[in-house]
Write an enzyme that holds these catalytic residues in place. Structure first.
Site, PDB file in Angstrom:
ATOM      1  N   LYS A  51       0.835  -1.205   0.000  1.00 11.22           N
ATOM      2  CA  LYS A  51       0.000   0.000   0.000  1.00 11.22           C
ATOM      3  C   LYS A  51       0.864   1.247   0.000  1.00 11.22           C
ATOM      4  CE  LYS A  51      -3.520  -1.725   3.032  1.00 11.22           C
ATOM      5  NZ  LYS A  51      -4.248  -1.720   4.243  1.00 11.22           N
ATOM      6  N   GLN A  95      -5.478  -0.922   9.872  1.00 10.33           N
ATOM      7  CA  GLN A  95      -5.337  -2.272   9.343  1.00 10.33           C
ATOM      8  C   GLN A  95      -6.003  -3.294  10.273  1.00 10.33           C
ATOM      9  OE1 GLN A  95      -4.052  -3.099   6.392  1.00 10.33           O
ATOM     10  NE2 GLN A  95      -4.313  -5.282   6.722  1.00 10.33           N
ATOM     11  N   ASP A 118     -11.488   3.109   3.844  1.00 13.25           N
ATOM     12  CA  ASP A 118     -11.924   1.715   3.781  1.00 13.25           C
ATOM     13  C   ASP A 118     -13.429   1.621   3.534  1.00 13.25           C
ATOM     14  OD1 ASP A 118     -10.041  -0.370   3.996  1.00 13.25           O
ATOM     15  OD2 ASP A 118      -9.720   0.038   6.129  1.00 13.25           O
TER      16      ASP A 118
HETATM   17  N1  GUN Z   1      -7.261  -6.406   6.301  1.00 17.04           N
HETATM   18  C1  GUN Z   1      -7.487  -7.176   5.216  1.00 17.04           C
HETATM   19  N2  GUN Z   1      -8.114  -6.463   4.258  1.00 17.04           N
HETATM   20  C2  GUN Z   1      -8.275  -5.220   4.762  1.00 17.04           C
HETATM   21  C3  GUN Z   1      -8.839  -4.022   4.234  1.00 17.04           C
HETATM   22  O1  GUN Z   1      -9.341  -3.949   3.105  1.00 17.04           O
HETATM   23  N3  GUN Z   1      -8.802  -2.956   5.052  1.00 17.04           N
HETATM   24  C4  GUN Z   1      -8.274  -3.000   6.300  1.00 17.04           C
HETATM   25  N4  GUN Z   1      -8.299  -1.898   7.042  1.00 17.04           N
HETATM   26  N5  GUN Z   1      -7.736  -4.087   6.813  1.00 17.04           N
HETATM   27  C5  GUN Z   1      -7.738  -5.185   6.041  1.00 17.04           C
END
Ligand code: GUN
Length: 281
Positions: A51, A95, A118
């Site tokens: 990311k 996360q 998100d």
């Molecule tokens: N953990 C796995 N996929 C995601 C996601 O799309 N967003 C977040 N914040 N955590 C994750």
């Protein structure tokens, strides 16, 4: 029998990221993204690093705040509130999963909905459900881009979403419905999953069970989108769909890896830029 065309998520994601980078270059400000990671869940590590790299390549001001595994809920909430109040920060992503002493829902509901890239805050989930503009969860948004890239007609199509999570299944169903598909959501308690899936012209699998969807669950000519990323004991990475068998029946299918995964990150970048433009005008 058909042999499916492969929907190349890496290529579609690269195109989307290039378009976003070009848009960022025209902005009079630099969109800011902050990823908060608590502890060191190894699967999250790769994802968070990818990311960060993609965000920087797109020209964003991106940083990861790494907090210890022992962080309390109150401490994490204080970090989130600080980011909410920071005018240089347009986008906040906490996360998941979080350590057990922290309630994820409390944290997600504390994020400013305007910075919730998100799309997990109840305000954004509600906007999606009611057809209002808002921030949309990255993975289902990425799936919609892939369906467009594959040239799959959505309006009027029978779409089946396998899985009902807040992160993928529910927002996926809402997006397909908004695009005029006839949507069925099936899950672990559904009777006769195979025959439900066999009716799908568009099948989106998001259950997190390795190769659970068999070849004979796929209708001839269907478009199959596999959201699953499962690590087998022998180290291989597979989706929720038996790819080899499904490819013999589907018209188009996403591989794992290289399908939905790269799109999630591209959509996070897209959401960050959208949030920044909406907030700063
Ligand atoms: N953990 C796995 N996929 C995601 C996601 O799309 N967003 C977040 N914040 N955590 C994750």
């Amino acid at each position: 029998m058909t042999t499916a065309s492969i929907i190349d998520g890496k290529e579609v994601a690269a195109g989307l990221r290039a378009r976003i980078a070009a848009r960022v270059a025209t902005l009079p400000f630099t969109p800011g993204l902050r990823v908060v990671r608590v502890g060191d869940d190894p699967a999250s590590g790769v994802y968070v690093r990818n990311k960060d790299k993609a965000a920087k390549q797109a020209g964003l001001d991106s940083a990861t705040l790494q907090l210890p595994e022992t962080t309390t809920e109150a401490e994490l909430l204080a970090v989130v509130r600080q980011l909410n109040d920071d005018p240089a920060v347009d986008a906040i992503l906490v996360q998941l999963p979080l350590p057990r002493q922290i309630r994820a829902e409390t944290v997600l509901e504390t994020i400013d909905p305007a910075k919730d890239v998100d799309g997990f805050h109840a305000v954004n989930a509600g906007r999606l459900a009611t057809g209002q503009a808002g921030l949309v969860p990255c993975t289902p948004k990425g799936v919609m881009h892939l369906l467009a890239a594959a040239g799959t007609a959505i309006a009027g199509a029978r779409a089946v979403v396998l899985g009902r999570s807040n992160i993928v299944g529910k927002p996926m169903a809402a997006l397909l419905l908004a695009a005029d598909a006839t949507v069925t959501v099936v899950h672990s308690r559904t009777r006769d999953l195979a025959s439900e899936c066999r009716r799908a012209e568009i099948l989106v699998a998001a259950v997190g069970r390795p190769e659970m969807v068999k070849g004979d669950w796929i209708a001839e000519g269907a478009t199959v989108i596999d959201v699953g990323i499962n690590r087998l004991p022998d180290g291989r990475l597979v989706g929720d769909v038996d790819f080899a068998a499904a490819s013999q029946r589907a018209a188009a299918i996403t591989p794992v890896p290289g399908g939905v995964g790269p799109m999630t990150i591209a959509c996070l970048i897209e959401n960050t830029v959208d949030a920044a433009v909406a907030r700063r005008g």
